[in-house]
Design an enzyme around this catalytic site. Structure first.
Site, PDB file in Angstrom:
ATOM      1  N   ASN A   1      14.514 -25.124  -3.744  1.00 37.89           N
ATOM      2  CA  ASN A   1      14.145 -26.430  -3.191  1.00 37.89           C
ATOM      3  C   ASN A   1      14.981 -27.570  -3.776  1.00 37.89           C
ATOM      4  OD1 ASN A   1      12.186 -25.542  -1.400  1.00 37.89           O
ATOM      5  ND2 ASN A   1      10.559 -25.584  -2.942  1.00 37.89           N
TER       6      ASN A   1
ATOM      7  N   PHE B   1       8.413 -19.433  -6.068  1.00 34.54           N
ATOM      8  CA  PHE B   1       9.581 -19.722  -6.911  1.00 34.54           C
ATOM      9  C   PHE B   1      10.520 -20.768  -6.315  1.00 34.54           C
ATOM     10  CE2 PHE B   1       8.779 -14.998  -7.134  1.00 34.54           C
ATOM     11  CZ  PHE B   1       7.841 -15.103  -8.156  1.00 34.54           C
ATOM     12  N   CYS B   2       9.973 -21.718  -5.581  1.00 31.13           N
ATOM     13  CA  CYS B   2      10.773 -22.817  -5.007  1.00 31.13           C
ATOM     14  C   CYS B   2      11.807 -22.330  -3.991  1.00 31.13           C
ATOM     15  CB  CYS B   2      11.456 -23.645  -6.089  1.00 31.13           C
ATOM     16  SG  CYS B   2      10.319 -24.626  -7.065  1.00 31.13           S
ATOM     17  N   VAL B   3      11.637 -21.123  -3.475  1.00 28.73           N
ATOM     18  CA  VAL B   3      12.474 -20.694  -2.349  1.00 28.73           C
ATOM     19  C   VAL B   3      11.565 -20.430  -1.145  1.00 28.73           C
ATOM     20  CG1 VAL B   3      14.510 -19.842  -3.557  1.00 28.73           C
ATOM     21  CG2 VAL B   3      12.510 -18.362  -3.344  1.00 28.73           C
TER      22      VAL B   3
END
Lengths: 166, 442
Positions: free
Chosen positions: B131, B388-390
């Site tokens: 992100n 995990f910010c993906v």
């Protein structure tokens, strides 16, 4: 958090067994088209973000299709979401909104769907949160503002006494 | 506990957190992709600032004040040393190319806000950007849409990876067009550890330069683990976080080629970014000063230098690579055979392609939750679960199969041991082989 036998059995047979690579339990499959109503509710108290999402596609007065999603780490929330999603499909908006999630007796049909006579307390609390979430998704579909979700009593973690026996 | 003939126990003794006990057991820290532990030498460096010269700094390359008091002189010496240490780490041409930031996210925001993009320009990334390397570009897209009065204007595009998550150079090269003004990609994935090979980076840099664009490298997961030379790679901007390589929390670095930094508009402005001001105008410092607004984390700079020196000199990248391969090989050997309808691994099967990362997934959040809870309770195991910010990648790949949100990542660093990997694998094996027995732990 201990899991009641009723939740354990329902989860194992109707949800966990339906999972696999490319296999998603029916109530948790993404909708084919963008939802017309959507809401989230906190309260699953799993290990994730404590949020369950409810999405539905409705007509003027009826829910046509619905789906739940989230990390769904809590088996009782899985069960509540599954039963609620099955229940609201094809049901009128007015009937869904008529229930009061604070009134445990209103949850009787959902407890029956668990397949047992007892009313396990872990399911009670999750049904309350899930119903509040589903109702806000219905309100969203109807163009109404969401209502604040009450703080429901936490489940007793070990005592699965049947309230009908009291 | 040896790797390359080194005693890992000796390295572990440098980390105070590893000496702690809970319920009579030490921690098993397997969340290094997010943040590593800190050795005493870094903690001492932080304390030194506060104990010896706790004053405001200003040792910047241009427009800095003459520092003439005792504490400031000492601080300035350490500031200059820290910036040079970071420059040396990356093979930068000058320490003036080093901008201190809070983290990789802030560094990438500085670039995304500072580049002068025009409607019609495009930003290209892979489908699996963090992100931090996605949202700043989506914001750039939003701003350009407003400027152009076109709500449908597409600025940010992506190219697909291989089926197993490996990098696909041909697809990346084919996605670069004359409109590509920015290619912003991760050097290594925080989801599954896959790395873009150096040759591929060089080929991409050459291609994007041909069309007049720049290559922005998100190196948050590469600099802590391997030698990264910005000039050898031919990249234009690079960002990484010090707290992923034994450094203090909230310290990061933006490196930029100096001529490009000089053209970049400042993002956060105010004190210490200016050469001078008048009532109606401002004259900014040259880089890096113009990008470092307000008083800085001077203790963090000392800690950053200590961390970089510790990782590169005391430990060494060879030790890190060897230890990570040994540990990830063990984890893969233990976990891959557990693959079933309710459990599988993400990313390439070969642990040599996944750095120090192994990520598990399941359609059942309850199963993932049970592993995490049981590991914490019985063995003090710390791992990371979630997206995990993906999020964008996981939604794209796995929403339809119901497993996008149920992921668990174990990530090792040089101080982890085979015994720790086995302890974690034991927990995973118990839960995966008998998941219905562990609902109570969810």
């Amino acid at each position: 958090m201990a899991v009641s036998p009723e939740v354990r059995q329902y989860y194992a047979e109707k949800i966990f067994a339906a999972m696999g690579p490319g296999r998603v339990p029916e109530s948790f499959r993404p909708l084919a088209t963008p939802p017309t109503g959507f809401a989230t509710v906190e309260g699953c108290r799993g290990g994730g973000k404590n949020l369950t999402e409810f999405a539905l596609i409705g007509s003027e007065g009826t829910v046509l299709e619905a789906s739940a999603a989230c990390g769904l780490c809590n088996p009782a929330m899985y069960v509540a979401a599954d039963i609620l999603i099955r229940w609201i499909r094809g049901r009128s908006l007015a009937e869904i909104l008529a229930l009061d999630p604070r009134d445990v007796s209103a949850l009787a049909p959902f407890f029956e769907a668990l397949g047992g006579r007892r009313w396990p307390d872990d399911a009670r609390e999750k049904f309350q949160y899930a119903l509040a979430g589903v109702q806000n998704a219905v309100r969203n579909h109807a163009g109404e503002p969401a209502l604040p979700v009450p703080e429901f009593d936490e489940p007793s973690s070990r005592d699965w006494a049947d309230p009908t026996d009291e | 506990m040896t790797t390359l003939g080194r005693d890992i126990r000796e390295l572990r003794e440098a980390f105070p957190a590893l000496a702690r006990l809970r319920r009579g057991k030490p921690p098993i820290y397997l969340n290094n992709t997010c943040m590593t532990l800190r050795p005493r030498v870094v903690i001492d460096a932080l304390r030194r600032y506060y104990e010896e010269f706790p004053t405001c700094g200003g040792g910047r390359s241009e427009g800095s004040r003459q520092l003439d008091n005792w504490f400031q002189e000492e601080l300035r010496e350490h500031e200059v040393h820290a910036r040079q240490t970071a420059a040396d780490l990356l093979g930068a041409a000058s320490s003036d190319e080093i901008v201190w930031t809070r983290n990789t996210s802030e560094a990438l925001n500085i670039v995304a806000h500072g580049l002068r993009l025009e409607p019609g320009d495009e930003v290209l990334g892979s489908e699996r950007e963090h992100n931090s390397n996605l949202v700043p570009w989506l914001e750039a897209e939003r701003r350009l849409r407003e400027r152009a009065g076109d709500p449908e204007l597409v600025v940010r595009r992506h190219f697909d990876l291989d089926e197993d998550g490996g990098f696909n150079l041909e697809r990346a090269l084919a996605a670069i067009t004359p409109r590509t003004k920015v290619l912003a990609i991760a050097h290594a994935s925080n989801l599954d550890g896959t790395v873009v090979p150096d040759d591929a980076i060089r080929a991409l840099a050459a291609r994007v330069h041909e069309v007049g664009g720049v290559l922005v490298l998100d190196a948050a997961q590469s600099v802590p683990h391997r030698r990264v030379d910005v000039r050898a790679l031919g990249v234009d901007f690079l960002a990484f976080s010090i707290h992923k390589m034994c450094g203090p929390t909230g310290m990061g670095v933006l490196w930029g080629r100096y001529d490009l930094l000089a053209e970049l508009d400042p993002f956060i402005v105010g004190g210490d970014t200016i050469a001078d001001t008048w009532q109606d105008r401002v004259e900014y410092k040259k880089p890096p000063g113009r990008f470092e607004a307000g008083l800085q984390d001077y203790a963090g700079m000392l800690g950053a230098a200590a961390a970089i020196e510790y990782v590169t000199q005391t430990v060494g990248y060879d030790t890190i690579a060897a230890q990570e391969l040994a540990l990830n090989t063990r984890l893969t050997e233990r976990l891959a055979p557990l693959t079933c309808d309710h459990f599988w691994l993400l990313g390439p099967r070969d642990p040599a392609q996944r750095g120090g990362v192994i990520t598990m997934t399941s359609p059942s959040g309850a199963l993932i939750n049970a592993i995490e809870r049981l590991g914490d309770r019985e063995a003090n195991i710390m791992v990371r679960r979630g997206m995990f910010c993906v999020n964008a990648y996981l939604h794209k790949r796995f929403d339809a199969v119901g497993s996008a949100k149920n992921n668990l990542r174990a990530s090792v660093y040089f101080y982890n041991t085979l015994e720790e990997c086995d302890a974690f694998a034991d927990i995973v094996e118990r839960v995966v082989r008998h998941p219905l027995d562990y609902f109570d732990d969810a």
